[in-house]
Design a protein around this motif. Structure first.
Motif, PDB file in Angstrom:
ATOM      1  N   CYS A 155     -37.884 -12.164 -25.196  1.00  0.00           N
ATOM      2  CA  CYS A 155     -39.203 -11.694 -25.631  1.00  0.00           C
ATOM      3  C   CYS A 155     -39.362 -11.990 -27.117  1.00  0.00           C
ATOM      4  CB  CYS A 155     -39.361 -10.207 -25.364  1.00  0.00           C
ATOM      5  SG  CYS A 155     -39.174  -9.766 -23.620  1.00  0.00           S
ATOM      6  N   THR A 156     -40.531 -12.452 -27.498  1.00  0.00           N
ATOM      7  CA  THR A 156     -40.704 -12.936 -28.861  1.00  0.00           C
ATOM      8  C   THR A 156     -40.754 -11.821 -29.897  1.00  0.00           C
ATOM      9  OG1 THR A 156     -43.106 -12.994 -28.555  1.00  0.00           O
ATOM     10  CG2 THR A 156     -41.885 -15.021 -28.097  1.00  0.00           C
ATOM     11  N   PHE A 157     -40.956 -10.575 -29.461  1.00  0.00           N
ATOM     12  CA  PHE A 157     -40.999  -9.462 -30.406  1.00  0.00           C
ATOM     13  C   PHE A 157     -39.641  -8.781 -30.574  1.00  0.00           C
ATOM     14  CE2 PHE A 157     -42.270  -7.952 -26.199  1.00  0.00           C
ATOM     15  CZ  PHE A 157     -41.337  -6.962 -25.966  1.00  0.00           C
ATOM     16  N   CYS A 158     -38.628  -9.257 -29.848  1.00  0.00           N
ATOM     17  CA  CYS A 158     -37.366  -8.526 -29.730  1.00  0.00           C
ATOM     18  C   CYS A 158     -36.198  -9.367 -30.225  1.00  0.00           C
ATOM     19  CB  CYS A 158     -37.152  -8.134 -28.265  1.00  0.00           C
ATOM     20  SG  CYS A 158     -35.644  -7.199 -27.963  1.00  0.00           S
ATOM     21  N   GLN A 266     -45.491  -3.248 -21.866  1.00  0.00           N
ATOM     22  CA  GLN A 266     -45.784  -3.836 -23.187  1.00  0.00           C
ATOM     23  C   GLN A 266     -47.243  -4.242 -23.386  1.00  0.00           C
ATOM     24  OE1 GLN A 266     -43.600  -3.073 -25.031  1.00  0.00           O
ATOM     25  NE2 GLN A 266     -41.563  -3.428 -24.240  1.00  0.00           N
ATOM     26  N   HIS A 267     -47.885  -4.823 -22.383  1.00  0.00           N
ATOM     27  CA  HIS A 267     -49.294  -5.202 -22.505  1.00  0.00           C
ATOM     28  C   HIS A 267     -49.806  -5.556 -21.114  1.00  0.00           C
ATOM     29  CE1 HIS A 267     -52.926  -6.499 -24.649  1.00  0.00           C
ATOM     30  NE2 HIS A 267     -52.345  -6.071 -25.779  1.00  0.00           N
ATOM     31  N   SER A 268     -51.115  -5.888 -21.038  1.00  0.00           N
ATOM     32  CA  SER A 268     -51.691  -6.305 -19.755  1.00  0.00           C
ATOM     33  C   SER A 268     -52.392  -7.650 -19.848  1.00  0.00           C
ATOM     34  CB  SER A 268     -52.699  -5.254 -19.268  1.00  0.00           C
ATOM     35  OG  SER A 268     -53.822  -5.207 -20.143  1.00  0.00           O
ATOM     36  N   SER A 269     -52.845  -8.021 -21.035  1.00  0.00           N
ATOM     37  CA  SER A 269     -53.590  -9.271 -21.201  1.00  0.00           C
ATOM     38  C   SER A 269     -52.687 -10.466 -20.912  1.00  0.00           C
ATOM     39  CB  SER A 269     -54.122  -9.379 -22.627  1.00  0.00           C
ATOM     40  OG  SER A 269     -54.554 -10.700 -22.900  1.00  0.00           O
ATOM     41  N   PRO A 270     -53.101 -11.373 -20.015  1.00  0.00           N
ATOM     42  CA  PRO A 270     -52.262 -12.543 -19.716  1.00  0.00           C
ATOM     43  C   PRO A 270     -51.907 -13.360 -20.948  1.00  0.00           C
ATOM     44  CG  PRO A 270     -54.022 -12.334 -18.105  1.00  0.00           C
ATOM     45  CD  PRO A 270     -54.300 -11.322 -19.169  1.00  0.00           C
ATOM     46  N   GLY A 271     -52.847 -13.511 -21.877  1.00  0.00           N
ATOM     47  CA  GLY A 271     -52.573 -14.295 -23.074  1.00  0.00           C
ATOM     48  C   GLY A 271     -51.528 -13.649 -23.956  1.00  0.00           C
ATOM     49  N   VAL A 272     -51.627 -12.329 -24.122  1.00  0.00           N
ATOM     50  CA  VAL A 272     -50.641 -11.631 -24.945  1.00  0.00           C
ATOM     51  C   VAL A 272     -49.278 -11.634 -24.256  1.00  0.00           C
ATOM     52  CG1 VAL A 272     -50.017  -9.416 -25.979  1.00  0.00           C
ATOM     53  CG2 VAL A 272     -52.391 -10.197 -26.051  1.00  0.00           C
ATOM     54  N   LEU A 273     -49.254 -11.432 -22.958  1.00  0.00           N
ATOM     55  CA  LEU A 273     -47.980 -11.447 -22.237  1.00  0.00           C
ATOM     56  C   LEU A 273     -47.296 -12.806 -22.354  1.00  0.00           C
ATOM     57  CD1 LEU A 273     -48.951  -9.440 -19.026  1.00  0.00           C
ATOM     58  CD2 LEU A 273     -47.406  -8.691 -20.844  1.00  0.00           C
ATOM     59  N   ARG A 274     -48.082 -13.891 -22.300  1.00  0.00           N
ATOM     60  CA  ARG A 274     -47.490 -15.220 -22.468  1.00  0.00           C
ATOM     61  C   ARG A 274     -46.915 -15.379 -23.875  1.00  0.00           C
ATOM     62  NH1 ARG A 274     -51.944 -16.911 -19.329  1.00  0.00           N
ATOM     63  NH2 ARG A 274     -53.153 -17.372 -21.224  1.00  0.00           N
ATOM     64  N   ALA A 275     -47.664 -14.894 -24.868  1.00  0.00           N
ATOM     65  CA  ALA A 275     -47.173 -14.988 -26.246  1.00  0.00           C
ATOM     66  C   ALA A 275     -45.917 -14.148 -26.444  1.00  0.00           C
ATOM     67  CB  ALA A 275     -48.263 -14.542 -27.214  1.00  0.00           C
ATOM     68  N   LYS A 277     -43.766 -13.789 -24.121  1.00  0.00           N
ATOM     69  CA  LYS A 277     -42.809 -14.333 -23.146  1.00  0.00           C
ATOM     70  C   LYS A 277     -42.391 -13.256 -22.146  1.00  0.00           C
ATOM     71  CE  LYS A 277     -41.063 -18.336 -25.640  1.00  0.00           C
ATOM     72  NZ  LYS A 277     -39.878 -19.085 -26.101  1.00  0.00           N
ATOM     73  N   ARG A 278     -43.395 -12.499 -21.712  1.00  0.00           N
ATOM     74  CA  ARG A 278     -43.209 -11.521 -20.639  1.00  0.00           C
ATOM     75  C   ARG A 278     -43.869 -12.108 -19.400  1.00  0.00           C
ATOM     76  NH1 ARG A 278     -39.967  -7.125 -21.749  1.00  0.00           N
ATOM     77  NH2 ARG A 278     -41.254  -5.748 -20.463  1.00  0.00           N
ATOM     78  N   PRO A 279     -43.111 -12.422 -18.352  1.00  0.00           N
ATOM     79  CA  PRO A 279     -43.673 -13.135 -17.206  1.00  0.00           C
ATOM     80  C   PRO A 279     -44.469 -12.282 -16.230  1.00  0.00           C
ATOM     81  CG  PRO A 279     -41.339 -12.730 -16.870  1.00  0.00           C
ATOM     82  CD  PRO A 279     -41.653 -12.246 -18.260  1.00  0.00           C
ATOM     83  N   THR A 344     -39.229 -14.140 -33.161  1.00  0.00           N
ATOM     84  CA  THR A 344     -39.990 -15.393 -33.201  1.00  0.00           C
ATOM     85  C   THR A 344     -41.495 -15.158 -33.261  1.00  0.00           C
ATOM     86  OG1 THR A 344     -39.929 -15.526 -30.787  1.00  0.00           O
ATOM     87  CG2 THR A 344     -38.186 -16.673 -31.997  1.00  0.00           C
ATOM     88  N   ALA A 345     -41.945 -13.966 -32.842  1.00  0.00           N
ATOM     89  CA  ALA A 345     -43.375 -13.677 -32.909  1.00  0.00           C
ATOM     90  C   ALA A 345     -43.886 -13.646 -34.344  1.00  0.00           C
ATOM     91  CB  ALA A 345     -43.674 -12.340 -32.229  1.00  0.00           C
ATOM     92  N   ASN A 346     -42.991 -13.484 -35.290  1.00  0.00           N
ATOM     93  CA  ASN A 346     -43.411 -13.492 -36.702  1.00  0.00           C
ATOM     94  C   ASN A 346     -43.987 -14.848 -37.115  1.00  0.00           C
ATOM     95  OD1 ASN A 346     -42.362 -10.929 -36.773  1.00  0.00           O
ATOM     96  ND2 ASN A 346     -40.436 -11.525 -37.729  1.00  0.00           N
ATOM     97  N   GLN A 347     -43.663 -15.889 -36.353  1.00  0.00           N
ATOM     98  CA  GLN A 347     -44.106 -17.229 -36.694  1.00  0.00           C
ATOM     99  C   GLN A 347     -45.499 -17.541 -36.146  1.00  0.00           C
ATOM    100  OE1 GLN A 347     -41.012 -19.822 -35.229  1.00  0.00           O
ATOM    101  NE2 GLN A 347     -39.387 -18.588 -36.157  1.00  0.00           N
ATOM    102  N   ILE A 348     -46.052 -16.638 -35.327  1.00  0.00           N
ATOM    103  CA  ILE A 348     -47.397 -16.846 -34.793  1.00  0.00           C
ATOM    104  C   ILE A 348     -48.398 -16.694 -35.928  1.00  0.00           C
ATOM    105  CG2 ILE A 348     -49.133 -15.995 -33.160  1.00  0.00           C
ATOM    106  CD1 ILE A 348     -46.833 -15.047 -31.379  1.00  0.00           C
TER     107      ILE A 348
END
Length: 443
Positions: A155-158, A266-275, A277-279, A344-348
């Motif tokens: 997961c990109t936040f972890c 963690q979230h419900s939005s498909p776009g956020v889940l992809r970002a 890396k939650r499948p 890695t989410a810090n790089q977004i």
């Protein structure tokens, strides 16, 4: 001739069959026994129990091993079986159901546990100061049971995988023995934890292990089932919603384990889940939740969410609010995205300003408070079983099956009785708030 060991030392007979690898296993077991003060006896009559390390490679070896077990039972009566024959299904149990325990090969610790159970070691003034359940920092009536370490997700936040590595599951026999020791020490509630509880055993390919002579698979649903045999509250935390999680819901409906799942969506939005890396898919999650509630209407669902994740739009956030209304979760925690060093989410590029994060957090928690208050209000008038955490001058502080310690709500009970922590009592719910219940004790 003076004795090398005290007269009251416990004596174990040992029969070792099979190949050199089995011989090394025998050496390791005997070394551990001697280190704990056991004597190794050369005769049946001089032994308090006998360990037979078997071979099961070919038919002749199986026959020789079965004959050795039978002889040990006839001559001594107390026999623990280990080795390759123990891993071949129920052969030993079917031929000799009276054996004390059966393990597979390379199982020195399991053999020692079986010896401890049926022939406890003599008191040692140093090691005997430590209880079998170990030293715990929780109250005596509940304990955390960690079943694995690390995580295979990225997961990109972890940053957990970089800190603790990939998933490493504990053998199920080891976990069950710890659980049993905790129950024997007075624990009334086990809280099963890990980084990814429902992935338990994946790294071991669900390897077979032994507990009290029983072959068990190191697998999430098997662990849940066997923990349900211990007769106490068992609560599952950090469960990722893999399809096989569906298999434990009937155990909850049957009362084997608590009807409670802690699932970090963690979230419900498909776009956020992809970002992230939650499948997961929110549509699939809602379908699963509906099915779980059909199977077990009393199930409590707890989750955590992140708002203000890099790139989260207002539409994404509104998607999450709509999901919360439809999912109707019981217990929820929420955090604003924090740029942990190494994530890695810090790089977004689209980082969310702090004031927007906080505003979204406030809106989220206001909605969830309404959902929680509505759900708890429906419990007014019901009679529930609760576990006592403490008793003070104002009454009893307890938790229902829907409440994990430290993170969920409480049940404040008006009662003149005083109960020990861990006691189960029945209460009638008289009032509710956003997070807690109020009750009176009933017979």
């Amino acid at each position: 001739m003076p004795q090398d060991t005290p007269q009251n030392s416990k004596k174990v007979g040992f029969i070792s069959l099979g190949c050199p690898k089995a011989l090394v296993d025998s050496e390791q077991i005997i070394t551990k026994l001697r280190a704990e003060g056991y004597d190794i006896s050369p005769s049946y009559e001089g032994s308090d129990l006998v360990v037979v390390n078997t071979c099961g490679f070919i038919d002749d070896a199986v026959e020789e091993s079965l004959d050795a077990i039978g002889e040990a039972l006839n001559e001594n009566g107390k026999v623990i079986v280990t080795g390759c024959l123990g891993a071949k299904g129920d052969i030993v149990a079917n031929n000799y159901p009276q054996v004390l325990a059966v393990t597979g090969p390379h199982a020195a610790n399991e053999v020692l546990e079986a010896v401890h159970q049926h022939l406890p070691p003599a008191h040692d003034p140093y090691t005997s100061l430590i209880p079998p359940a170990g030293i715990k920092l929780t109250p005596k009536h509940y304990a955390y049971l960690k079943i694995s370490e690390g995580c295979n997700h990225r997961c990109t936040f972890c940053i957990i995988p970089s800190l603790r590595g990939d998933l490493v599951s504990r053998p199920i026999g080891e976990v069950m023995t710890e659980a049993e020791n905790l129950v024997n020490s007075g624990v009334k509630e086990l809280l099963v934890i890990s980084q990814d509880t429902s992935a338990y055993g994946v790294d071991m390919k669900y390897q077979m292990d032994f507990w009290n002579g029983r072959p068990l698979k190191t697998r999430f649903e098997d662990l849940a089932s066997h923990l349900g045999e211990l007769g106490i509250w068992t609560r599952m935390h950090y469960v990722y919603p893999y399809p096989h999680v569906d298999k434990v819901i009937p155990l909850m409906a049957e009362g084997k384990i608590l009807p409670y799942l802690d699932i970090p969506f963690q979230h419900s939005s498909p776009g956020v889940l992809r970002a992230m890396k939650r499948p997961a898919s929110s549509e699939n999650v809602l379908t699963r939740i509906k099915m779980w509630r059909e199977i077990c209407p009393d199930i409590t669902l707890r989750s955590t969410f992140i708002v203000g994740f890099p790139g989260e739009t207002e539409d994404d956030f509104n998607h999450l609010l709509d999901f919360m209304v439809e999912a109707d979760l019981d217990r929820v925690g929420c955090f604003t995205y924090s740029p942990v060093e190494g994530a890695t989410a810090n790089q977004i590029a689209q980082q969310i300003p702090e004031d927007i994060k906080e505003e979204r957090l406030a809106r989220f928690m206001t909605l969830q408070a309404e959902i929680s208050a509505n759900k708890l209000s429906k419990k007014v008038g019901q009679t529930l079983q609760v576990m006592v955490d403490e008793t003070d001058d104002e009454g009893i502080i307890a938790r229902s099956k829907a409440d994990a310690p430290e993170i969920d709500g409480l049940v404040f009970v008006d009662s003149e009785n005083s109960h020990q922590p861990g006691t189960l009592i029945n209460v009638k719910i008289t009032d509710s708030s956003e997070h807690d219940l109020y009750a009176v004790e009933v017979d």
